[in-house]
Design a protein around this motif. Sequence first.
Motif, PDB file in Angstrom:
ATOM      1  N   ARG A  76       5.633   7.254   6.028  1.00 47.43           N
ATOM      2  CA  ARG A  76       4.803   6.354   6.840  1.00 47.43           C
ATOM      3  C   ARG A  76       5.006   6.590   8.335  1.00 47.43           C
ATOM      4  O   ARG A  76       4.692   5.716   9.139  1.00 47.43           O
ATOM      5  N   LEU A  77       5.508   7.733   8.735  1.00 45.32           N
ATOM      6  CA  LEU A  77       5.701   8.012  10.152  1.00 45.32           C
ATOM      7  C   LEU A  77       4.385   7.844  10.907  1.00 45.32           C
ATOM      8  O   LEU A  77       3.365   8.443  10.550  1.00 45.32           O
ATOM      9  N   GLY A  78       4.402   7.019  11.948  1.00 42.27           N
ATOM     10  CA  GLY A  78       3.216   6.806  12.755  1.00 42.27           C
ATOM     11  C   GLY A  78       2.073   6.137  12.019  1.00 42.27           C
ATOM     12  O   GLY A  78       0.966   6.037  12.557  1.00 42.27           O
ATOM     13  N   MET A  79       2.312   5.696  10.800  1.00 44.04           N
ATOM     14  CA  MET A  79       1.259   5.106   9.948  1.00 44.04           C
ATOM     15  C   MET A  79       0.071   6.058   9.793  1.00 44.04           C
ATOM     16  O   MET A  79      -1.078   5.636   9.618  1.00 44.04           O
ATOM     17  N   ILE A  80       0.356   7.344   9.868  1.00 42.08           N
ATOM     18  CA  ILE A  80      -0.704   8.355   9.738  1.00 42.08           C
ATOM     19  C   ILE A  80      -1.297   8.285   8.327  1.00 42.08           C
ATOM     20  O   ILE A  80      -0.578   8.298   7.333  1.00 42.08           O
ATOM     21  N   GLY A  81      -2.598   8.219   8.253  1.00 40.93           N
ATOM     22  CA  GLY A  81      -3.280   8.171   6.970  1.00 40.93           C
ATOM     23  C   GLY A  81      -3.468   6.792   6.391  1.00 40.93           C
ATOM     24  O   GLY A  81      -4.188   6.624   5.400  1.00 40.93           O
ATOM     25  N   VAL A  82      -2.833   5.773   6.983  1.00 42.75           N
ATOM     26  CA  VAL A  82      -2.993   4.409   6.490  1.00 42.75           C
ATOM     27  C   VAL A  82      -4.279   3.831   7.064  1.00 42.75           C
ATOM     28  O   VAL A  82      -4.508   3.869   8.276  1.00 42.75           O
ATOM     29  N   THR A  83      -5.123   3.297   6.220  1.00 38.10           N
ATOM     30  CA  THR A  83      -6.405   2.746   6.652  1.00 38.10           C
ATOM     31  C   THR A  83      -6.434   1.237   6.448  1.00 38.10           C
ATOM     32  O   THR A  83      -5.527   0.657   5.833  1.00 38.10           O
ATOM     33  N   ALA A  84      -7.484   0.613   6.929  1.00 35.94           N
ATOM     34  CA  ALA A  84      -7.649  -0.831   6.780  1.00 35.94           C
ATOM     35  C   ALA A  84      -7.818  -1.239   5.318  1.00 35.94           C
ATOM     36  O   ALA A  84      -7.645  -2.414   4.972  1.00 35.94           O
ATOM     37  N   ASP A  85      -8.140  -0.297   4.448  1.00 29.70           N
ATOM     38  CA  ASP A  85      -8.367  -0.616   3.035  1.00 29.70           C
ATOM     39  C   ASP A  85      -7.122  -0.457   2.172  1.00 29.70           C
ATOM     40  O   ASP A  85      -7.113  -0.868   1.009  1.00 29.70           O
ATOM     41  N   ASP A  86      -6.057   0.153   2.719  1.00 35.64           N
ATOM     42  CA  ASP A  86      -4.826   0.331   1.952  1.00 35.64           C
ATOM     43  C   ASP A  86      -4.104  -1.006   1.812  1.00 35.64           C
ATOM     44  O   ASP A  86      -3.987  -1.765   2.777  1.00 35.64           O
ATOM     45  N   LEU A  87      -3.622  -1.274   0.611  1.00 32.70           N
ATOM     46  CA  LEU A  87      -2.996  -2.561   0.320  1.00 32.70           C
ATOM     47  C   LEU A  87      -1.510  -2.429   0.055  1.00 32.70           C
ATOM     48  O   LEU A  87      -1.032  -1.399  -0.417  1.00 32.70           O
ATOM     49  N   ARG A  88      -0.795  -3.526   0.377  1.00 35.46           N
ATOM     50  CA  ARG A  88       0.583  -3.701  -0.079  1.00 35.46           C
ATOM     51  C   ARG A  88       0.627  -5.081  -0.706  1.00 35.46           C
ATOM     52  O   ARG A  88       0.602  -6.083  -0.012  1.00 35.46           O
ATOM     53  N   GLY A  89       0.645  -5.126  -2.024  1.00 33.95           N
ATOM     54  CA  GLY A  89       0.454  -6.380  -2.720  1.00 33.95           C
ATOM     55  C   GLY A  89      -0.962  -6.868  -2.514  1.00 33.95           C
ATOM     56  O   GLY A  89      -1.924  -6.126  -2.716  1.00 33.95           O
ATOM     57  N   THR A  90      -1.102  -8.095  -2.053  1.00 31.57           N
ATOM     58  CA  THR A  90      -2.434  -8.653  -1.800  1.00 31.57           C
ATOM     59  C   THR A  90      -2.841  -8.551  -0.336  1.00 31.57           C
ATOM     60  O   THR A  90      -3.867  -9.100   0.072  1.00 31.57           O
ATOM     61  N   LEU A  91      -2.028  -7.870   0.478  1.00 32.18           N
ATOM     62  CA  LEU A  91      -2.274  -7.781   1.915  1.00 32.18           C
ATOM     63  C   LEU A  91      -2.708  -6.374   2.310  1.00 32.18           C
ATOM     64  O   LEU A  91      -2.285  -5.384   1.690  1.00 32.18           O
ATOM     65  N   PRO A  92      -3.495  -6.235   3.382  1.00 33.69           N
ATOM     66  CA  PRO A  92      -3.672  -4.918   3.973  1.00 33.69           C
ATOM     67  C   PRO A  92      -2.309  -4.392   4.424  1.00 33.69           C
ATOM     68  O   PRO A  92      -1.521  -5.133   5.029  1.00 33.69           O
ATOM     69  N   GLU A  93      -2.009  -3.157   4.129  1.00 34.71           N
ATOM     70  CA  GLU A  93      -0.689  -2.646   4.508  1.00 34.71           C
ATOM     71  C   GLU A  93      -0.477  -2.703   6.014  1.00 34.71           C
ATOM     72  O   GLU A  93       0.640  -2.928   6.483  1.00 34.71           O
ATOM     73  N   ILE A  94      -1.537  -2.545   6.795  1.00 36.85           N
ATOM     74  CA  ILE A  94      -1.384  -2.580   8.243  1.00 36.85           C
ATOM     75  C   ILE A  94      -0.963  -3.970   8.718  1.00 36.85           C
ATOM     76  O   ILE A  94      -0.255  -4.114   9.724  1.00 36.85           O
ATOM     77  N   LEU A  95      -1.337  -5.026   7.993  1.00 37.40           N
ATOM     78  CA  LEU A  95      -0.888  -6.369   8.330  1.00 37.40           C
ATOM     79  C   LEU A  95       0.571  -6.560   7.937  1.00 37.40           C
ATOM     80  O   LEU A  95       1.351  -7.165   8.686  1.00 37.40           O
ATOM     81  N   PHE A  96       0.944  -6.044   6.771  1.00 38.73           N
ATOM     82  CA  PHE A  96       2.348  -6.091   6.382  1.00 38.73           C
ATOM     83  C   PHE A  96       3.204  -5.370   7.420  1.00 38.73           C
ATOM     84  O   PHE A  96       4.275  -5.850   7.807  1.00 38.73           O
ATOM     85  N   PHE A  97       2.723  -4.208   7.894  1.00 35.25           N
ATOM     86  CA  PHE A  97       3.390  -3.470   8.964  1.00 35.25           C
ATOM     87  C   PHE A  97       3.561  -4.354  10.198  1.00 35.25           C
ATOM     88  O   PHE A  97       4.644  -4.426  10.792  1.00 35.25           O
ATOM     89  N   ALA A  98       2.494  -5.035  10.613  1.00 37.62           N
ATOM     90  CA  ALA A  98       2.537  -5.840  11.831  1.00 37.62           C
ATOM     91  C   ALA A  98       3.480  -7.031  11.678  1.00 37.62           C
ATOM     92  O   ALA A  98       4.233  -7.372  12.606  1.00 37.62           O
ATOM     93  N   PHE A  99       3.456  -7.690  10.513  1.00 37.03           N
ATOM     94  CA  PHE A  99       4.351  -8.822  10.285  1.00 37.03           C
ATOM     95  C   PHE A  99       5.804  -8.374  10.360  1.00 37.03           C
ATOM     96  O   PHE A  99       6.626  -8.992  11.053  1.00 37.03           O
ATOM     97  N   GLN A 100       6.135  -7.311   9.677  1.00 36.04           N
ATOM     98  CA  GLN A 100       7.507  -6.820   9.708  1.00 36.04           C
ATOM     99  C   GLN A 100       7.893  -6.310  11.092  1.00 36.04           C
ATOM    100  O   GLN A 100       9.065  -6.346  11.475  1.00 36.04           O
TER     101      GLN A 100
END
Length: 392
Positions: A76-100
Amino acid sequence: MNGADTAWVSMATALVLLMTLPGLALFYGGLVRARSVLSIFMQCFALAAAMSLLWLLAGYSIAFGDVGGLWGGLSRLGMIGVTADDLRGTLPEILFFAFQMTFAVITPALILGAFVERVNFWWVFTFSAVWMLLVYAPVAHWIWGAGFLSDGGIFGEKGTRDFAGGIVVHETAALAALLLAVMIGPRRNRHTPPHNPGMVAIGAGLLWVGWFGFNGGSELAADGTAAMAITATHLSAAAASLSWMFWERLKFGRASLVGIVTGSIAGLASVTPASGYVSPLQAVIIGTVAGILCQESVLIVRERLKLDDSLDVFAVHGVGGIFGTIMVAVFGAASFTAQLGALLIVGLYTIALTWGIARAVALVFPMRVDKESETNGLDISTHGERAYDLNS
């Protein structure tokens, strides 16, 4: 993706950032001398910016990448390749990234309270950046990122329980703070009173409100557990505020504003690891004990050990976080082996890495400012600004 979960965690992300900017900045800033208050604001803002970018660059991947065991790897370096549609559980992964990310911001910022008014800005900036990547991010992976202390790890099917950061945030920051207070040495004038108790109270109030996102958001869902965590958080803070106030009145004949708000922080830190696992009454028990326990710990560190952990990071956050972690087992949500074992492993790792990083950075930047700069205050000597016109 669940819309309700996404909306709640988005709000929780904002609340946790509020804890550092401006909550912690005001809380710490009011406790120092008037001539060093801007140095606290500068350190908090600089760390918030730097930790955010480092979390994007590598921190998130180390903590929550796909590799198990000791670290998350580099996927996940630089979140390269992660899009708004990628999920982590029921959340967008980018939101999980931001919360953490907001947790990665506040954890090294907590350490600042140990060495206020005497630390070299460039040393603490560099130290914090390295420490977040080498201490905070790996420990987050061990417990929250399917590492070796989590379920199925070295403690068996049911691993360590740390709902929102009693170990990951409070133990790591507090042990680092205590060690650095020893390494840097005491202030030349340790007994200067807080320059603005009102500012301290405002900062504490913002921290209290922000903690709803800190603990409630850690459920990562808009559900009953999140609601229970928020309620437990509030009740523990309330109980600790009052137990600190009454204990202070009993011992010293008066109750202070700085005391009661420090008690609220003790209750918040103590309930953090347990907030998603305890009932409201259990949260009140945690807070009531924490207000007295942390107050006594302040006196032990200051008076008996003679250590200048200037803003009581270890006594409040460390003792509180460790106490709350143990109470998770006391109330039956985890085994004592898993809780105590994780405290020991993380503690030893934090101390060893903190010492090594501090010494390494000191080869480039001195840890402490000179005597004249400390006497005159860091606002003018380091940043060329002052918060107040001291001659008016």
